[in-house]
Design a protein around this motif. Structure first.
Motif, short mmCIF file in Angstrom:
data_model
loop_
_atom_site.label_atom_id
_atom_site.label_comp_id
_atom_site.label_asym_id
_atom_site.label_seq_id
_atom_site.Cartn_x
_atom_site.Cartn_y
_atom_site.Cartn_z
N VAL A 1 0.83 -1.20 0.00
CA VAL A 1 0.00 0.00 0.00
C VAL A 1 0.87 1.26 0.00
CG1 VAL A 1 -1.77 1.27 1.28
CG2 VAL A 1 -1.87 -1.22 1.15
N SER B 1 2.40 1.81 -3.44
CA SER B 1 1.40 2.28 -4.42
C SER B 1 1.09 3.76 -4.24
CB SER B 1 0.13 1.44 -4.27
OG SER B 1 0.40 0.08 -4.46
N ASP B 2 1.22 4.27 -3.03
CA ASP B 2 0.93 5.68 -2.77
C ASP B 2 2.12 6.60 -3.02
OD1 ASP B 2 -1.60 4.93 -2.05
OD2 ASP B 2 -1.16 4.88 0.12
N GLU B 3 3.25 6.06 -3.44
CA GLU B 3 4.41 6.91 -3.69
C GLU B 3 4.17 7.81 -4.90
OE1 GLU B 3 7.91 4.60 -4.12
OE2 GLU B 3 8.00 4.01 -2.00
N ASP B 4 4.75 9.00 -4.84
CA ASP B 4 4.62 9.96 -5.93
C ASP B 4 5.62 9.62 -7.01
OD1 ASP B 4 4.00 12.06 -7.51
OD2 ASP B 4 4.82 13.62 -6.19
#
Length: 244
Positions: A150, A153-156
């Motif tokens: 998770v 997946s949230d990395e910029d």
């Protein structure tokens, strides 16, 4: 004859000394000066106020008499990493299991501490209780991997590019996207292997079938109770004798 004149000194000598008073003695001037400034004794050069003690010469051992030598204990050899691990039980085992739960694996833990991998694996497998604790720690590691998926997946993955002077555009970084996809897939695969019932793609169904042989007579009786009438099954026997 003319009378001789007496000097003052002679008169003083002739004058009687009064009773009860001691005659004062006059000190010559030279003696007064010497008494006021006594001569300084000569200083001794090279003299030390401390007493010097000369060391006594060592006495030679008497002939025919051996000296006793007391053996000193040798320092213990340094412990190996495996010996330090065994000496620190059970705290060292708790540290190992915590390392596994946080997402590590046994090979990395052994490499950091200089412990052979096969030695650690044998130590875990030799005790059922330790084996169960290790398997439980590996299953708990799957939850950590799921949380990491998770977070990845949230990395910029945006990259700012300047198309023209003063004109900047944010575009996706293809390299970062491909790397994150690989990281996610690797963690998904490991989590599915560690805890397949939770993170596996396939649903595993387990069933147990008990088969028991039933005699023919009992089977016919059950069928008759259900309203099904069948002729009795009798084994066929060949006729006695036969054509010659």
């Amino acid at each position: 004859m003319a009378a001789r004149k007496t000097s003052r000194a002679e008169n003083e000598q002739k004058a009687p000394t009064p009773k009860g008073k001691a005659a004062a003695k006059k000190t010559p001037p030279a003696a007064k000066k010497a008494k006021a400034n006594p001569p300084t004794p000569p200083k001794k050069t090279g003299a030390s106020p401390w007493r010097t003690v000369k060391p006594e010469p060592e006495k030679a051992p008497e002939p025919g008499r051996a000296l006793m030598v007391i053996p000193q204990p040798e320092p213990p050899p340094p412990k190996t990493p495996w010996q330090e691990f065994k000496a620190g039980l059970p705290d060292s085992l708790s540290d190992f299991l915590g390392f596994i739960v946080r997402g590590g694996h046994m090979a990395a833990w052994c490499g950091e501490r200089g412990i052979p991998y096969t030695t650690m694996l044998t130590f875990i497998s030799s005790d059922p209780r330790r084996s169960e604790m290790y398997l439980r720690a590996r299953e708990d590691r799957a939850d950590v991997l799921a949380d990491e998926i998770v977070a990845i997946s949230d990395e910029d993955t945006l990259e700012v590019k300047e198309l023209a002077p003063g004109v900047k555009v944010a575009v996706f970084d293809k390299t970062a996207v491909a790397r994150n996809r690989l990281r996610v897939e690797a963690r998904k695969w490991v989590a599915a292997k560690l805890r397949p019932r939770v993170y596996g793609d396939k649903l595993e169904v387990e069933s147990t079938v008990n088969h028991k042989a039933v005699p023919d007579d009992e089977l016919l009786a059950r069928l008759a109770a259900l309203g099904v009438v069948l002729p009795s099954v009798m084994p066929q026997q060949g006729g006695e004798g036969g054509n010659a």
